[in-house]
Scaffold this motif. Sequence first.
Motif, mmCIF file in Angstrom:
data_model
loop_
_atom_site.group_PDB
_atom_site.id
_atom_site.type_symbol
_atom_site.label_atom_id
_atom_site.label_comp_id
_atom_site.label_asym_id
_atom_site.label_seq_id
_atom_site.Cartn_x
_atom_site.Cartn_y
_atom_site.Cartn_z
ATOM 1 N N GLU A 144 0.115 -1.551 -12.893
ATOM 2 C CA GLU A 144 -0.794 -0.560 -12.332
ATOM 3 C C GLU A 144 -2.222 -1.022 -12.600
ATOM 4 O O GLU A 144 -2.494 -1.638 -13.627
ATOM 5 C CB GLU A 144 -0.556 0.815 -12.978
ATOM 6 C CG GLU A 144 0.776 1.424 -12.629
ATOM 7 C CD GLU A 144 0.925 1.713 -11.141
ATOM 8 O OE1 GLU A 144 -0.043 2.176 -10.516
ATOM 9 O OE2 GLU A 144 2.016 1.466 -10.613
ATOM 10 N N THR A 151 1.145 4.651 -0.201
ATOM 11 C CA THR A 151 1.073 3.675 -1.281
ATOM 12 C C THR A 151 2.312 2.790 -1.307
ATOM 13 O O THR A 151 3.352 3.140 -0.770
ATOM 14 C CB THR A 151 0.917 4.373 -2.646
ATOM 15 O OG1 THR A 151 2.045 5.200 -2.869
ATOM 16 C CG2 THR A 151 -0.356 5.188 -2.708
ATOM 17 N N GLU A 207 -7.250 4.512 -4.762
ATOM 18 C CA GLU A 207 -5.794 4.464 -4.817
ATOM 19 C C GLU A 207 -5.225 3.653 -3.648
ATOM 20 O O GLU A 207 -4.304 2.853 -3.827
ATOM 21 C CB GLU A 207 -5.279 5.909 -4.779
ATOM 22 C CG GLU A 207 -3.844 6.093 -5.119
ATOM 23 C CD GLU A 207 -3.455 7.564 -5.137
ATOM 24 O OE1 GLU A 207 -2.533 7.884 -5.883
ATOM 25 O OE2 GLU A 207 -4.053 8.383 -4.404
ATOM 26 N N GLN A 208 -5.784 3.812 -2.457
ATOM 27 C CA GLN A 208 -5.288 3.090 -1.293
ATOM 28 C C GLN A 208 -5.627 1.602 -1.370
ATOM 29 O O GLN A 208 -4.815 0.757 -1.007
ATOM 30 C CB GLN A 208 -5.840 3.692 0.004
ATOM 31 C CG GLN A 208 -5.212 3.093 1.246
ATOM 32 C CD GLN A 208 -3.700 3.283 1.291
ATOM 33 O OE1 GLN A 208 -3.204 4.372 1.033
ATOM 34 N NE2 GLN A 208 -2.974 2.233 1.620
ATOM 35 N N SER A 226 5.888 10.779 -5.429
ATOM 36 C CA SER A 226 4.591 11.084 -4.836
ATOM 37 C C SER A 226 3.736 11.925 -5.766
ATOM 38 O O SER A 226 2.988 12.785 -5.339
ATOM 39 C CB SER A 226 4.772 11.796 -3.499
ATOM 40 O OG SER A 226 5.389 13.043 -3.717
ATOM 41 N N SER A 249 -1.519 8.361 -0.675
ATOM 42 C CA SER A 249 -2.734 8.198 -1.470
ATOM 43 C C SER A 249 -3.778 9.179 -0.975
ATOM 44 O O SER A 249 -3.877 9.459 0.217
ATOM 45 C CB SER A 249 -3.255 6.762 -1.380
ATOM 46 O OG SER A 249 -3.584 6.442 -0.067
ATOM 47 N N SER A 257 -3.231 -0.051 -3.680
ATOM 48 C CA SER A 257 -1.944 -0.193 -3.002
ATOM 49 C C SER A 257 -1.959 -1.361 -2.015
ATOM 50 O O SER A 257 -1.003 -2.137 -1.938
ATOM 51 C CB SER A 257 -1.590 1.105 -2.275
ATOM 52 O OG SER A 257 -0.384 0.963 -1.581
ATOM 53 N N ASN A 258 -3.045 -1.501 -1.267
ATOM 54 C CA ASN A 258 -3.170 -2.614 -0.322
ATOM 55 C C ASN A 258 -3.157 -3.951 -1.057
ATOM 56 O O ASN A 258 -2.538 -4.918 -0.598
ATOM 57 C CB ASN A 258 -4.443 -2.483 0.502
ATOM 58 C CG ASN A 258 -4.415 -1.306 1.450
ATOM 59 O OD1 ASN A 258 -3.372 -0.723 1.710
ATOM 60 N ND2 ASN A 258 -5.570 -0.941 1.960
#
Length: 175
Positions: free
Chosen positions: A161, A22, A57-58, A29, A52, A61-62
Amino acid sequence: MARPIYKYQPRNTQPDVAIGITMPFNNSSKAKSPTTNYASGSGGGKIVFSQSYTTQEQVVSNLKNLLLTRKGERYMQPNFGTDIYSMLFQNNVEDIRRSLEDSIRADIEYWLPYITVNNIDITSSDDMQSLSIKLSFTITNIGSEMVINILASENTFTVSEAEPSLELRQISNGY
């Protein structure tokens, strides 16, 4: 020349196996204990690379990585990123906001084709010194609807977030 679209397993059926890293780096973490997930290397939440464990979640993050990167900043990928920084110092008028919205949509469509942008709401502060961007999107592979807020000013650039879409929260709360 078109950029190839790669297929990947959109869902993580084994949530104890990390599927990515992430952003931004140096975040906790989520303090997974070594006994809970020894193989992941995420003991105690004191590592540099937070991992992630879900597709959602991924993807978030991307998206944050794309939004926080200025075009021209990434080595060997000068078109990766957005124009939010460069447009921040333009005259804050309706045409610039429309141009920024089109630019963000095009960047997400090109670099993250698994995200569908539902709505981008750009508002300026009363003193015209900052922009607030509300980005509503859907992760197409899993159908998750999320919202990210971006605050950009002369001194700060903050990406919040991701949260579930307001419409989904109202339905789940029964009102």
